[in-house]
Write a protein that holds these residues in place. Structure first.
Motif, PDB file in Angstrom:
ATOM      1  N   ASP A   3       0.856  -1.187   0.000  1.00 49.44           N
ATOM      2  CA  ASP A   3       0.000   0.000   0.000  1.00 49.44           C
ATOM      3  C   ASP A   3       0.894   1.239   0.000  1.00 49.44           C
ATOM      4  OD1 ASP A   3       0.363   1.111   2.889  1.00 49.44           O
ATOM      5  OD2 ASP A   3      -0.135  -1.009   3.205  1.00 49.44           O
ATOM      6  N   ILE A   4       0.352   2.355  -0.448  1.00 52.99           N
ATOM      7  CA  ILE A   4       1.120   3.599  -0.545  1.00 52.99           C
ATOM      8  C   ILE A   4       0.283   4.745  -0.004  1.00 52.99           C
ATOM      9  CG2 ILE A   4       2.200   5.283  -2.107  1.00 52.99           C
ATOM     10  CD1 ILE A   4       2.960   3.046  -3.933  1.00 52.99           C
TER      11      ILE A   4
ATOM     12  N   ALA B 216      -1.046   6.127 -12.710  1.00 50.47           N
ATOM     13  CA  ALA B 216      -0.430   4.820 -12.469  1.00 50.47           C
ATOM     14  C   ALA B 216      -0.956   4.186 -11.182  1.00 50.47           C
ATOM     15  CB  ALA B 216       1.092   4.965 -12.415  1.00 50.47           C
ATOM     16  N   LEU B 217      -1.218   5.018 -10.167  1.00 49.20           N
ATOM     17  CA  LEU B 217      -1.658   4.506  -8.872  1.00 49.20           C
ATOM     18  C   LEU B 217      -3.179   4.541  -8.710  1.00 49.20           C
ATOM     19  CD1 LEU B 217       1.418   4.982  -8.413  1.00 49.20           C
ATOM     20  CD2 LEU B 217       0.849   5.529  -6.053  1.00 49.20           C
ATOM     21  N   CYS B 218      -3.886   4.949  -9.792  1.00 49.00           N
ATOM     22  CA  CYS B 218      -5.352   5.022  -9.757  1.00 49.00           C
ATOM     23  C   CYS B 218      -5.843   5.957  -8.652  1.00 49.00           C
ATOM     24  CB  CYS B 218      -5.970   3.632  -9.598  1.00 49.00           C
ATOM     25  SG  CYS B 218      -5.648   2.540 -10.999  1.00 49.00           S
ATOM     26  N   TRP B 219      -5.121   7.042  -8.429  1.00 43.43           N
ATOM     27  CA  TRP B 219      -5.558   8.069  -7.490  1.00 43.43           C
ATOM     28  C   TRP B 219      -6.336   9.132  -8.259  1.00 43.43           C
ATOM     29  CZ3 TRP B 219      -0.300   8.908  -4.532  1.00 43.43           C
ATOM     30  CH2 TRP B 219      -0.137   7.862  -3.597  1.00 43.43           C
ATOM     31  N   ARG B 220      -7.516   9.445  -7.828  1.00 41.28           N
ATOM     32  CA  ARG B 220      -8.313  10.514  -8.435  1.00 41.28           C
ATOM     33  C   ARG B 220      -8.024  11.812  -7.678  1.00 41.28           C
ATOM     34  NH1 ARG B 220     -12.526  10.374 -11.839  1.00 41.28           N
ATOM     35  NH2 ARG B 220     -12.775   8.108 -11.541  1.00 41.28           N
TER      36      ARG B 220
ATOM     37  N   LYS C  37      -0.827  13.848  -1.618  1.00 48.27           N
ATOM     38  CA  LYS C  37      -0.423  12.485  -1.934  1.00 48.27           C
ATOM     39  C   LYS C  37       0.841  12.431  -2.788  1.00 48.27           C
ATOM     40  CE  LYS C  37      -2.816   9.317  -1.174  1.00 48.27           C
ATOM     41  NZ  LYS C  37      -2.853   8.377  -0.018  1.00 48.27           N
ATOM     42  N   ILE C  38       1.039  13.431  -3.627  1.00 49.67           N
ATOM     43  CA  ILE C  38       2.195  13.469  -4.529  1.00 49.67           C
ATOM     44  C   ILE C  38       2.901  14.801  -4.354  1.00 49.67           C
ATOM     45  CG2 ILE C  38       2.978  13.377  -6.926  1.00 49.67           C
ATOM     46  CD1 ILE C  38       0.341  11.863  -7.554  1.00 49.67           C
ATOM     47  N   THR C  39       4.202  14.748  -4.107  1.00 48.71           N
ATOM     48  CA  THR C  39       5.009  15.962  -3.979  1.00 48.71           C
ATOM     49  C   THR C  39       6.222  15.841  -4.888  1.00 48.71           C
ATOM     50  OG1 THR C  39       4.377  16.152  -1.653  1.00 48.71           O
ATOM     51  CG2 THR C  39       6.230  17.502  -2.405  1.00 48.71           C
ATOM     52  N   LEU C  40       6.314  16.727  -5.867  1.00 48.89           N
ATOM     53  CA  LEU C  40       7.456  16.755  -6.776  1.00 48.89           C
ATOM     54  C   LEU C  40       8.229  18.048  -6.556  1.00 48.89           C
ATOM     55  CD1 LEU C  40       5.807  15.477 -10.101  1.00 48.89           C
ATOM     56  CD2 LEU C  40       6.725  14.163  -8.184  1.00 48.89           C
ATOM     57  N   HIS C  41       9.505  17.923  -6.260  1.00 45.61           N
ATOM     58  CA  HIS C  41      10.372  19.071  -5.988  1.00 45.61           C
ATOM     59  C   HIS C  41      11.461  19.116  -7.047  1.00 45.61           C
ATOM     60  CE1 HIS C  41      13.677  20.957  -3.228  1.00 45.61           C
ATOM     61  NE2 HIS C  41      13.202  21.828  -4.099  1.00 45.61           N
TER      62      HIS C  41
END
Length: 333
Positions: free
Chosen positions: A153-154, A209-213, A258-262
């Motif tokens: 899980d993530i 890819a992770l099916c996160w809406r 949920k997603i952090t891109l730096h």
């Protein structure tokens, strides 16, 4: 052996051309660039290598007529809107497409109307179109998506890319505002002419890819300000001037990040690295010390993806939808 035509012979296009000369499985048969100063010049000589007997053309038809090209490698625009007419022309000519256009890497949420038009013209012509590169297209989206496959899980994914831009091509250094004053940086940011392009697309690719809406995606951009004179780039950067950019892309489900891109790229930046952090079961961190050279990697993945593109179904595809690309000295189609 697969025959390709190179579209766009700027610094990145020239690097791709040089790389093809080291690949026995790829044969260049044509080149196109609208720049009148490049028209008619030998492609190899323009790229600073051996004479190739391929004149650079200003239009597609003359560059591919009777040459049996299979694939067009397109390194022209970062903008999906600007590149759409080129892609349509290439699809109509029955050419498969691999492009370094950042906004093409995952346009289904950011520009769905254009994405649907490109997908349709490619399907109608029976060809495949892929947007790829080192970033977007690999380090901050595809690679973390692949690494998530070992998790039960993530909860969150964090990706950090820090790079010394002094080793990158000059257009890249200019794109991140290296050497601009604070006022110049602010104006170019306001005009939308200054940023690393593709961060939002990368957020959406990971979510898919992770099916996160995702409920919302946010992106911020600030200058990296030089604390001293920096002389390692294409021009001297004085103290107080911008040496690059620092950007964040964030994807939220509800109020949860949920997603952090730096992304941080600056001339003279110390300790380049690429880092992927996954919070879940198991939680882990993977670091590439020294980071990946973006110009080398983008030219490489563009060519390495050709074999996978030729095995994919027709239409507009992302890196999530093609067979796994890898380095290969021959085509396994």
């Amino acid at each position: 052996m697969k025959k390709i035509v190179q579209i766009g012979v700027g610094p990145l296009g020239q690097k791709i051309v040089k790389n093809t000369l080291q690949r026995e499985e790829i044969h260049l048969v044509g080149a196109v660039d609208p720049d009148p100063e490049k028209a008619g010049k030998d492609l190899g000589e323009l790229c600073g290598c051996t004479h190739m007997g391929i004149p650079v053309s200003r239009e597609l038809t003359s560059s591919i007529k009777g040459r049996g090209a299979d694939v067009a490698v397109v390194s022209t625009f970062s903008s999906l809107e600007r590149i759409e007419p080129q892609l349509a022309e290439l699809a109509d000519a029955k050419l498969n497409i691999v492009s370094t256009c950042e906004e093409l890497s995952y346009p289904w949420q950011t520009q769905p109307d254009i994405a649907q038009r490109i997908d349709k013209v490619c399907r109608d012509s029976g060809v495949t179109c892929l947007g790829t590169g080192v970033n977007p297209g690999f380090l901050m989206d595809y690679l973390p998506a692949v690494m998530s496959s070992i998790c039960q899980d993530i909860e969150q994914i964090k990706v950090t890319r820090v790079q010394d831009a002094s080793i990158r091509r000059i257009p890249f250094q200019r794109k991140i505002g290296a050497g601009l004053t604070a006022k110049q940086f602010s104006q170019r940011k306001k005009n939308g002419h200054l940023r690393h392009i593709g961060l939002t697309e990368s957020v959406h690719m990971i979510a898919r890819a992770l099916c996160w809406r995702l409920d919302r995606v946010e992106e911020t951009l600030d200058p990296v300000v030089a604390a001293r004179l920096v002389s390692s780039g294409y021009k001297d950067i004085r103290q107080g001037q911008a040496s690059g950019v620092e950007q964040y892309g964030r994807g939220y489900v509800g109020e949860e990040e949920k997603i952090t891109l730096h992304f941080r790229a600056a001339v003279g930046e110390e300790k380049s690295h690429d880092k992927i952090e996954i919070v879940g079961t198991p939680s882990f961190t993977s670091v590439i010390e020294g980071g990946i050279n973006g110009d080398i990697a983008t030219a490489a993945i563009t060519l390495n993806a050709i074999s996978a593109v030729l095995r994919a179904e027709s239409g507009l595809k992302t890196m999530l939808e093609i067979p796994v690309p890898s380095f290969s000295g021959r085509f396994c189609v």
